[in-house]
Design a protein around this motif. Structure first.
Motif, PDB file in Angstrom:
ATOM      1  N   GLY A  76       0.830  -1.200   0.000  1.00  0.00           N
ATOM      2  CA  GLY A  76       0.000   0.000   0.000  1.00  0.00           C
ATOM      3  C   GLY A  76       0.865   1.251   0.000  1.00  0.00           C
ATOM      4  O   GLY A  76       0.531   2.259  -0.644  1.00  0.00           O
ATOM      5  N   THR A  77       1.983   1.196   0.714  1.00  0.00           N
ATOM      6  CA  THR A  77       2.912   2.330   0.723  1.00  0.00           C
ATOM      7  C   THR A  77       3.480   2.550  -0.674  1.00  0.00           C
ATOM      8  O   THR A  77       3.590   3.694  -1.146  1.00  0.00           O
ATOM      9  CB  THR A  77       4.054   2.061   1.730  1.00  0.00           C
ATOM     10  OG1 THR A  77       3.472   1.746   2.997  1.00  0.00           O
ATOM     11  CG2 THR A  77       4.963   3.261   1.867  1.00  0.00           C
ATOM     12  N   ASP A 173      -6.272   7.431  -0.686  1.00  0.00           N
ATOM     13  CA  ASP A 173      -5.686   6.276  -0.013  1.00  0.00           C
ATOM     14  C   ASP A 173      -6.844   5.427   0.489  1.00  0.00           C
ATOM     15  O   ASP A 173      -7.475   5.749   1.501  1.00  0.00           O
ATOM     16  CB  ASP A 173      -4.788   6.756   1.136  1.00  0.00           C
ATOM     17  CG  ASP A 173      -4.130   5.595   1.876  1.00  0.00           C
ATOM     18  OD1 ASP A 173      -4.611   4.451   1.752  1.00  0.00           O
ATOM     19  OD2 ASP A 173      -3.147   5.844   2.603  1.00  0.00           O
ATOM     20  N   GLN A 176      -8.065   1.219   3.571  1.00  0.00           N
ATOM     21  CA  GLN A 176      -9.014   0.731   4.575  1.00  0.00           C
ATOM     22  C   GLN A 176     -10.435   0.695   4.022  1.00  0.00           C
ATOM     23  O   GLN A 176     -11.376   0.461   4.790  1.00  0.00           O
ATOM     24  CB  GLN A 176      -8.952   1.640   5.817  1.00  0.00           C
ATOM     25  CG  GLN A 176      -7.537   1.780   6.371  1.00  0.00           C
ATOM     26  CD  GLN A 176      -7.431   2.693   7.579  1.00  0.00           C
ATOM     27  OE1 GLN A 176      -8.422   3.271   8.019  1.00  0.00           O
ATOM     28  NE2 GLN A 176      -6.219   2.813   8.138  1.00  0.00           N
ATOM     29  N   SER A 205      -4.216  -1.469  -0.482  1.00  0.00           N
ATOM     30  CA  SER A 205      -3.202  -2.317   0.156  1.00  0.00           C
ATOM     31  C   SER A 205      -3.723  -3.727   0.346  1.00  0.00           C
ATOM     32  O   SER A 205      -4.915  -3.937   0.600  1.00  0.00           O
ATOM     33  CB  SER A 205      -2.833  -1.725   1.528  1.00  0.00           C
ATOM     34  OG  SER A 205      -2.125  -2.675   2.307  1.00  0.00           O
ATOM     35  N   LYS A 210      -5.774  -5.902   6.076  1.00  0.00           N
ATOM     36  CA  LYS A 210      -6.816  -5.246   5.279  1.00  0.00           C
ATOM     37  C   LYS A 210      -7.979  -6.207   4.982  1.00  0.00           C
ATOM     38  O   LYS A 210      -7.929  -7.363   5.345  1.00  0.00           O
ATOM     39  CB  LYS A 210      -6.214  -4.699   3.981  1.00  0.00           C
ATOM     40  CG  LYS A 210      -4.931  -3.903   4.181  1.00  0.00           C
ATOM     41  CD  LYS A 210      -5.027  -2.721   5.149  1.00  0.00           C
ATOM     42  CE  LYS A 210      -3.708  -1.961   5.164  1.00  0.00           C
ATOM     43  NZ  LYS A 210      -3.601  -0.908   6.143  1.00  0.00           N
TER      44      LYS A 210
END
Ligand SMILES: *Cc1c(COP(=O)(O)O)cnc(C)c1O
Length: 420
Positions: A76-77, A173, A176, A205, A210
């Protein structure tokens, strides 16, 4: 009133631990994922550069969220890094970010030598407050990164209008918030707008915690062909493979996803709609179970929440009281976290002590930039108001009853009795 387990009383939950992302019972890994791994191993092709699984995952994910393009990557980063690199900021340019998130939202900004500028959040959802963002947009702003915290859609349409008016990029982002539907768009079955498709780029992510997981992994989506190819190249050392030429067109890294990960991700993807609908049903039950408690706000839901966690906002506690509230729930058998984070992201050593590039302090211009009190609403949530409870697709009706009973027991003991 029965004695709290934290004070030596009998816990509400005496059976096995609740299913969680850290246990097989709380994940959806099964025979299909095993078969997917074997399929790749037997093929002899483990690299996403030449294999079929990566491109298939990209097609399937783009279709699922309703975007034109998707690019798989390693986390995810990394997904946020692809998006920030596509912004192509000059050193010292600013990117507006929220203080309540995983550091994966902000580290890529530093990696591209841009300055994270923190905007305060909404007092209930914890996601960016557009009014605070508006105050911070300036001549050096190049992008806004919005996080749909805990799975609840942020004020994304408003932020998109603001980004367009300012001529800056909006990065979502969505780590979540898989498949969270933006309110007001759900009636039209052909045009469900899910998060990740309102901004210019959406980031996802596949980390262990997750909604779906491959251990680590990430995805970005966009409708813009130029952004898509630039992000794909940034995950592949700047190499434009589609042109059949060996060239390195720009500074870039290797953030590729392997075929093993892609194959597992494809199977997890098939389960995602069910994971989301079950979490929504469970959260709905929890909200009914905790309703009517004084000084407690359950997560607001207009059909736009996919419940990565189940966050409660509680009023009337101090810092010690909030920690004790979460510890008391945990002792009852319902693992709870006070505040989500220990401190806002800007108070972490990496930013406050400028642990970035040697002793240069670059790209952060002076420690004074990130004082306590910078985002008072986020600080109030972290230190005094936010309690994060688990949500899982595999909860049973008994699990939900236990969570509801634990919240009522702890809340009545530490905050007060129900109204009415
Ligand atoms: C998990 C998460 C990330 C980072 O994802 P990784 O896959 O762990 O790198 C970024 N942003 C948010 C909001 C997250 O929840």
């Amino acid at each position: 009133m029965s004695e709290l387990a934290i004070d030596g009383g009998t816990p509400v939950r005496t059976g096995p631990p609740l299913p969680s992302a850290m246990s097989r019972a709380g994940r959806t890994i099964g025979a299909a994922e095993e078969e997917a791994v074997l399929r790749v191993l037997r093929s002899g092709m483990l690299s996403g550069v030449w294999g079929d699984e990566g491109p298939a995952l990209a097609r399937e994910f783009a279709e699922l969220v309703g975007a034109r393009y998707a690019v798989p990557c390693s986390s995810g980063t990394a997904a946020v890094h692809l998006a920030v690199a596509a912004v192509d900021p000059d050193p010292g340019d600013e990117i507006i970010v929220p203080p309540l998130s995983d550091m994966g939202t902000v580290a890529p900004v530093l990696a591209q030598n841009a300055v994270p500028v923190f905007a305060d959040v909404d007092g209930v959802t914890g996601s960016l407050d557009p009014a605070r963002v508006a105050e911070l947009i300036g001549p050096r702003t190049r992008a806004i990164i919005v996080v749909h915290l805990f799975g609840k859609t942020a004020e994304i349409s408003r932020l998109r209008e603001m980004a367009d008016a300012a001529g800056v990029m909006l990065i979502e982002d969505c780590a979540q918030a898989y498949l969270a539907e933006v309110p007001g768009t759900a009636d039209d079955a052909d045009h469900r707008n899910v998060v990740g498709t309102i901004g210019h780029v959406g980031c996802f992510s596949l980390q262990q915690h997750k909604h779906i997981t491959t251990g680590d992994g990430g995805l970005v989506v966009t409708d813009d062909p130029d952004l898509a190819s630039r992000m794909k190249r940034f995950a592949d050392k700047g190499w434009p493979r589609e042109d059949g030429e060996r060239a390195y067109l720009n500074y870039a890294l290797n953030y590729r996803m392997t075929e093993l990960v892609s194959a597992v991700a494809r199977e997890q993807l098939r389960k995602l709609p069910t994971v989301v609908s079950r979490r929504r049903a469970h959260a709905d039950a929890l909200t009914r179970l905790v309703s009517g408690l004084c000084q407690l706000t359950p997560p607001p839901d207009m059909g736009d929440h996919v419940y990565w966690y189940y966050p409660l906002v509680v009023e009337g506690l101090d810092e010690h009281g909030l920690s004790r509230y979460a510890a008391a729930l945990t002792a009852e058998g319902v693992p709870a976290v006070s505040g989500y984070l220990a401190r806002p992201l800007y108070a972490e050593p990496v930013l406050r002590e400028q642990r970035t590039y040697g002793g240069s302090g670059f790209p952060i211009r002076g420690a004074a930039q990130y004082p306590d009190g910078l985002c008072p609403v986020a600080e109030s949530l972290i230190h005094r108001r936010l309690v994060v409870l688990p949500c899982n697709e595999n909860f049973t009706a008994d699990d939900l009853d236990d969570i509801g009973s634990a919240v009522r027991k702890v809340h009545e003991a530490l905050v007060g009795r129900s109204t009415g």
